[in-house]
Scaffold this active site. Sequence first.
Site, PDB file in Angstrom:
ATOM      1  N   ASP A  37      17.815  25.811  24.498  1.00 57.38           N
ATOM      2  CA  ASP A  37      19.042  25.730  23.706  1.00 57.38           C
ATOM      3  C   ASP A  37      19.297  27.081  23.030  1.00 57.38           C
ATOM      4  O   ASP A  37      20.382  27.666  23.114  1.00 57.38           O
ATOM      5  CB  ASP A  37      18.863  24.612  22.653  1.00 57.38           C
ATOM      6  N   ASP A  91       9.044  34.121  21.612  1.00 51.96           N
ATOM      7  CA  ASP A  91       9.520  35.141  20.657  1.00 51.96           C
ATOM      8  C   ASP A  91       9.659  36.502  21.338  1.00 51.96           C
ATOM      9  O   ASP A  91      10.659  37.205  21.172  1.00 51.96           O
ATOM     10  CB  ASP A  91       8.644  35.201  19.393  1.00 51.96           C
ATOM     11  N   LYS A  98       5.419  28.519  24.281  1.00 52.92           N
ATOM     12  CA  LYS A  98       4.725  28.920  23.056  1.00 52.92           C
ATOM     13  C   LYS A  98       3.365  28.217  23.069  1.00 52.92           C
ATOM     14  O   LYS A  98       2.951  27.593  22.080  1.00 52.92           O
ATOM     15  CB  LYS A  98       5.578  28.516  21.832  1.00 52.92           C
ATOM     16  N   TYR A 151      13.953  17.189  21.387  1.00 52.98           N
ATOM     17  CA  TYR A 151      15.145  16.341  21.317  1.00 52.98           C
ATOM     18  C   TYR A 151      14.811  14.868  21.541  1.00 52.98           C
ATOM     19  O   TYR A 151      15.705  14.046  21.711  1.00 52.98           O
ATOM     20  CB  TYR A 151      16.209  16.823  22.318  1.00 52.98           C
TER      21      TYR A 151
HETATM   22 MG    MG Z   1      23.305  24.575  21.857  1.00 58.73          MG
END
Ligand code: MG
Length: 335
Positions: A231, A207, A174, A125
């Site tokens: 998120d 994952d 990850k 972000y």
């Molecule tokens: Mg969201």
Amino acid sequence: MTTTITVIRGDGIGPEIMDATLNVLDAMQLGLTYEFADAGLVALEKHGELIPAATMDSIRKNRIALKSPLTTPVGGGFSSINVELRRRFDLYANVRPAKSFPNTKSRFTSGVDLVTVRENTEGAYTPEGQETSADGEIATSIIRTTRKGSERIVRYAFDLARRTGRKKVTVVHKANIMKSTSGLFLKTAREVAQQNPDIECNEMIVDNTCMQLVMRPEQFDVIVTTNLFGDIISDLCAGLVGGLGLAPGANIGTDAAIFEAVHGSAPDIAGKGVANPCALLLGAAQMLDHLALPAQAERLRAAIIATLEAKDGLTPDLGGQGNTMGFAKAIASRL
Ligand code: MG
Ligand code: NAI
């Protein structure tokens, strides 16, 4: 005690669920004083700005805000008002509990009780560095991870676990593929974990985490992860236990904290009086925890659970025929 909080009634269903929430908070007689401030579309119409200076000042002064959803106009000055508020107040910890509730149309009506702690300020972000080449053939996004940002969010997760009697922190990453960014996050998390030996810590690749969450969510307690993974995972968790109408979130920084529902302004049902107020009410319960009123927070959650168990006044999203204020009054009557 009297505490003043900034209250943002917001857009769409925002005013309806906020009125319902304040009705319940008033019934609790907590000595809270509300300072109303505008943001979002309603602020743009009234003051010509999405986040007026008076709203910034109010949050800065009171340090606590309860906020309804805001509509970000398409083509506005920034991509999301919520992301902008988080950035301006450096609200680095996004804390989203997911707990199974009775009588919800969901996969898990018992056994799930976890909290996602999402880094809220950096990672994917990062606002700069979103580029598309002149010929439109290549697009690049920068993911920026810092040691400071990683350390403070993982520390927050361990502190939260200790403070709330939780036993385990799962670091989700990850690092096998994103060796630099996710790698730095994982390395920093391991260092913080070593300094917190009283709390169990494990690591899981994102994952696999998604699969494990769907199959055996009861194994999770506190999840800590970077911005984008958090998120996605927190929405997945909301979906496990009853969906958007029951999903609250807190945005916490050193100098301010904003408590909200995860859902948006729901223009499709705005003005009809049928929105479920529970997500914002559960956000208010997180606010009471933050105000060091954990017994009152539990009292509020227990009243919500008792109302769901009794199927009293449930809104249509929960399979009932009730309305927003009626549901809130049913909850208030069980405090
Ligand atoms: Mg969201
Ligand atoms: P949304 O969350 O507003 O709605 C998605 C679906 O869930 C709709 O069908 C809606 O009716 C339903 N829903 C949401 N909350 C509900 C509730 N409390 N009770 C019953 N049903 C509920 O998401 P959408 O439609 O993508 O976004 C609408 C607007 O909200 C956009 O302008 C977006 O920018 C804004 N938004 C604001 C957020 C915030 O302020 N935190 C978060 C997400 C979106």
